[in-house]
Design an enzyme around this catalytic site. Structure first.
Site, short mmCIF file in Angstrom:
data_model
loop_
_atom_site.label_atom_id
_atom_site.label_comp_id
_atom_site.label_asym_id
_atom_site.label_seq_id
_atom_site.Cartn_x
_atom_site.Cartn_y
_atom_site.Cartn_z
N HIS A 226 0.83 -1.20 0.00
CA HIS A 226 0.00 0.00 0.00
C HIS A 226 0.86 1.25 0.00
O HIS A 226 2.01 1.25 0.46
CB HIS A 226 -0.91 0.03 1.23
CG HIS A 226 -2.07 -0.91 1.14
ND1 HIS A 226 -2.91 -0.96 0.04
CD2 HIS A 226 -2.56 -1.83 2.03
CE1 HIS A 226 -3.85 -1.87 0.24
NE2 HIS A 226 -3.65 -2.42 1.44
N CYS A 282 -0.28 2.04 -5.32
CA CYS A 282 -1.06 3.24 -5.67
C CYS A 282 -0.21 4.50 -5.50
O CYS A 282 0.79 4.51 -4.78
CB CYS A 282 -2.29 3.34 -4.76
SG CYS A 282 -3.37 1.90 -4.79
#
Length: 405
Positions: A226, A282
């Site tokens: 993440h 991301c």
């Protein structure tokens, strides 16, 4: 001479050492680490190891074996030798003789005792923890740090990060010729706590990656996990946001910013050395904070200058740093089962597949092939677009320079 096998504390290579050896020098990764002495016992009173029989070396004043990394100082402010244990004297002052704590060893001479004794035994030194073993020494020309963060037991856990890190290691070993001992892999599935992708372990691994780097070295930092964004407070971001990696313990230890990554592995890179940062996460377009971003738009193929005037330098110390990321700073990326039926990052799979199918492809062609492959998967799954990004510490012709790690 009798020997025994011990594991290197860093790369786990089994090394045969003499029975009485106190350390081993790993031939695979160069780490020098301490090994426990066989048949030794930890003395809770004294705070160090005590050999029960025939020690190799003894302290002349005390007569017992002292482990090299836990040997206490020679004396305190009262000139008492540390490591001794005395019982309460028979009288309230020190003019009387001390009783020996044990008849095994002779009582040393003690000079300049204090004027009074409070009736309690002399305060013992607490057990001292051996120093942490240093990371392995720099290994040859190629080195890599691979992070696959799964966030096991947390709400936003990822299924593909472990697969991504495993696939990338095989790719580096079998296709790119990296030595196994020069690759550090950090995943939660590893039982060794020093290999868990915590903030501290990631930072230590990144420092090892560039340690002693010289011209001709090829370095790789790979991350699957993440990431997030935060408002830029230093004024060095064109879009006003910093990009952040999320270690497994980010809720307590904090996240790792693009500024920190740049300062650790980009800025020290010397002339002639090369770094590839591959980020399958991301908000990763400028996750390494490099000065130039490659774009393809209505003007054609151009390099955007992301340097902010009157601010800190984000380039290298003469080397070349290249970042290949899963998406732009405002986009998301995620696991997909589209390619193989198992969860995997779209960038990781498309990059490895493209290079293995066409070993001599250029950076421009690689970017085009990955974009096409990822777009195909997202269209089939009905997901929002994810466009791979390329950035660099310097401008170059992406359609003539070959992709080589």
């Amino acid at each position: 001479m009798s020997t025994r096998k011990e594991k290197c504390s860093w790369c786990r290579t089994k090394v045969r050492v003499p029975v009485e050896a106190q350390s081993l020098n790993c031939p695979a990764c160069g780490t020098v680490s301490a090994v426990p002495r066989k048949n030794s016992a930890y003395n809770q009173n004294y705070g160090y190891y005590q050999q029960p029989a025939a020690p190799l070396a003894t302290n002349q004043s005390t007569g017992y074996y002292q482990h090299p990394w836990t040997t206490p100082p020679t004396s305190n402010q009262y000139n008492y030798p540390y490591g001794q244990s005395f019982s309460t004297p028979t009288t309230g002052n020190y003019n009387g003789a001390y009783q020996q704590a044990s008849q095994t060893y002779p009582q040393p001479q003690i000079s300049a005792p204090p004027a009074r004794y409070n009736g309690h035994s002399w305060q013992q030194q607490p057990p001292q923890i051996p120093p942490q073993v240093a990371p392995p020494q720099v290994y040859g020309r190629k080195r890599a740090v691979l992070c696959g963060v799964s966030y096991l037991g947390q709400k936003a856990s990822l299924k593909g990060s472990l697969n991504d890190a495993t696939s990338m290691k095989k790719f580096l070993l079998n296709t790119m010729g990296f030595p196994n001992a020069s690759i550090i892999v950090l995943t939660e599935e590893d039982l060794d706590i020093s290999r868990t992708p915590t903030r501290r372990n990631i930072e230590m691994a990144l420092r090892w990656l560039v340690e002693g780097c010289q011209s001709g070295d090829s370095l790789v930092f790979y991350y699957s996990g993440h990431a997030s964004r935060a408002v830029d407070l230093s004024g060095d971001e064109m879009d006003g946001y910093d990009e952040l990696l999320c270690p497994v313990d980010y809720k307590t230890a904090g996240k790792i910013s693009d500024d920190e990554i740049n300062a650790t592995i980009v800025h020290p890179l010397p002339r002639g050395a090369k770094l590839h940062a591959i980020s399958d996460t991301c908000f990763s377009g400028t996750i390494v904070d490099l000065p130039f971003m490659f774009r393809t738009n209505w003007q054609g193929a151009v390099w955007e200058d992301h340097r902010v005037q009157y601010n800190s330098y984000k380039g290298t110390n003469g080397g070349l740093a290249i970042s290949i990321s899963a998406c732009d700073d405002h986009q998301n990326s995620g696991d997909t089962t589209y390619f193989t039926g198992e969860s995997a990052g779209a960038l990781t799979y498309s990059l490895i597949h493209a290079v293995e199918q066409e070993p001599n492809l250029t950076y421009g062609h690689l970017l085009s092939v990955m974009s096409k492959k990822i777009s195909e998967a997202h269209q089939q799954l009905g997901q929002p677009p994810q466009i791979p990004q390329l950035s660099s510490s310097e401008k170059f012709d992406v359609y003539s320079r070959r992709f080589v790690l």
